[in-house]
Scaffold this active site. Structure first.
Site, PDB file in Angstrom:
ATOM      1  N   LYS A  48     -42.868 -33.803  14.938  1.00 16.27           N
ATOM      2  CA  LYS A  48     -42.195 -34.586  13.891  1.00 16.27           C
ATOM      3  C   LYS A  48     -40.676 -34.416  14.001  1.00 16.27           C
ATOM      4  CE  LYS A  48     -45.598 -36.659  12.111  1.00 16.27           C
ATOM      5  NZ  LYS A  48     -45.712 -38.111  12.242  1.00 16.27           N
ATOM      6  N   SER A  55     -42.280 -35.338   8.177  1.00 16.95           N
ATOM      7  CA  SER A  55     -43.097 -34.439   7.357  1.00 16.95           C
ATOM      8  C   SER A  55     -42.280 -33.229   6.931  1.00 16.95           C
ATOM      9  CB  SER A  55     -44.280 -33.991   8.217  1.00 16.95           C
ATOM     10  OG  SER A  55     -44.862 -32.833   7.699  1.00 16.95           O
ATOM     11  N   TYR A 114     -47.491 -29.562  15.779  1.00 15.88           N
ATOM     12  CA  TYR A 114     -47.420 -30.778  14.957  1.00 15.88           C
ATOM     13  C   TYR A 114     -46.024 -30.947  14.357  1.00 15.88           C
ATOM     14  CZ  TYR A 114     -47.779 -33.757  10.857  1.00 15.88           C
ATOM     15  OH  TYR A 114     -47.531 -34.726   9.913  1.00 15.88           O
TER      16      TYR A 114
END
Ligand SMILES: NC(=O)c1ccc[n+]([C@@H]2O[C@H](COP(=O)([O-])OP(=O)(O)OC[C@H]3O[C@@H](n4cnc5c(N)ncnc54)[C@H](O)[C@@H]3O)[C@@H](O)[C@H]2O)c1
Length: 328
Positions: free
Chosen positions: A145, A117, A141
């Site tokens: 990633k 991402s 988050y």
């Protein structure tokens, strides 16, 4: 090749499943349906319902379907929720990836694609974000990633697996109403929700150092994202076949910025609704502009986005009205 697509009942995964089956690849989906929907998996594609944390299920699925490549999209993706529930995010996104890579290495799978991402970059202070731009994720988050990429590349090198980490920018649109994103976490569905409620769309801050003062993002059509997976899968299959496992880390974006104000105005045009926005204070942590350089993926895979922002809004709106009804 036969591909295991984890998260194939999810928004992006369902599009990847379609792109790969349309290209003649055999596909099996593994999804725990925590945020996915079984109806998104096309007829004829086997759906294994379960978690990537279930090693025994993974071993059975990889062997039972003679899987030769994996596309790993399963995961948790809400930035705000990851701040509240970091252990859950690390457990699912890193724990799940670790178990999956162990199973992949043990089964002798030679090709592995990972959904990364733009959140790995955090608040990049550059006009165009290249893959060499320093990664400074701003949320648990984004951290999962970035750490996931490290894990994928290290496991690939150690176990002879060709790997690709695909850093998606802002994904929008749908190939059909039934495949639309059902979450309301991104700008386009958030504006739709306000319009449906008879409320003015909100713009969080108009005093950024951008041409119109609102934040600028790089929106990419989900069907273009799916096509990029296919191109990457073919490259990895060639690398794996040559016996020389390599890794690839690329941005998936259009390389063009669209401001929040421009997007809100376009949504008004496409939906025929009045979208006079209200400006509210900035949200903490929103970078002014995040736009991809899409040069590396063009050079490595010959891939380039083909669909524009209007396509994204129109197809997302078709999905929204199919689910919520048109309430003009
Ligand atoms: N949507 C975006 O804009 C965007 C941007 C960058 C990266 N990504 C990444 O792309 C991937 C797919 O995102 P999406 O937008 O399709 O989200 P989504 O929530 O629609 O899809 C995720 C899928 O994974 C499944 N899943 C979750 N945990 C699982 C587990 N432990 N085992 C098996 N299945 C599990 C869910 O049921 C769902 O079907 C995610 O990894 C996400 O982080 C998405």
């Amino acid at each position: 090749m036969t591909y295991l697509i984890t998260g194939g009942a999810g928004y992006i995964g369902a599009h990847v499943v379609r792109a790969m089956t349309a290209a003649g690849e055999r596909v099996v989906v593994l999804d725990d349906l925590s945020t996915g929907h079984a109806h998104r998996v096309p007829e004829g594609v086997p759906l294994v319902v379960g978690s990537v944390l279930d090693r025994e299920l993974l071993d059975r699925t990889l062997a039972g379907h003679a899987v030769t490549g994996v596309v790993h999209l399963a995961g948790k993706k809400q930035v705000g929720e990851s701040v509240e529930l970091p252990l859950h995010y690390y457990g699912e996104n890193i724990g799940g990836l670790t178990v999956l890579l162990e199973a992949v290495a043990a089964a002798g799978v030679r090709s592995f694609l990972f959904s990364s991402s733009a959140s790995v970059y955090g608040m990049p202070d550059v006009d165009l974000v290249t893959e060499a731009t320093p990664c400074r994720p701003m949320s648990p988050y984004g951290e999962t990633k970035l750490a996931g990429e490290w894990l994928v590349r290290a496991a690939g090198r150690a176990h002879g697996i060709a790997t690709a980490c695909l850093r998606y920018f802002n994904v929008a649109g749908a190939a059909g109403p039934e495949l639309a994103d059902t979450g309301v976490f991104n700008l386009v569905p958030m504006v739709f929700e306000r319009l449906d409620a008879g409320e003015a769309p909100r713009i969080f801050g108009d005093d950024y150092a951008t041409p119109d003062g609102t934040c600028v993002r790089d929106y990419i059509h989900v069907e273009d994202v799916a096509d990029a997976h296919l191109a990457a899968a073919h490259k990895l299959a060639a690398w794996a076949g040559s016996g020389e496992p390599r890794d690839l880390t690329v941005n998936i974006g259009r390389g063009e910025g669209v401001s929040v104000a421009e997007m809100v105005a376009l949504i008004g045009e496409v939906t025929g609704r009045t979208t006079e926005p209200v400006v509210t204070p900035r949200r903490p942590g929103d970078p002014a502009g995040v736009v991809a350089s899409a040069d590396l993926i063009a050079a490595e895979l010959g891939w380039k986005a083909r669909r524009d922002v209007r396509d994204m809004v129109a197809s997302a709106w078709a999905g929204w009205t199919a689910r919520h009804g048109a309430t003009v």
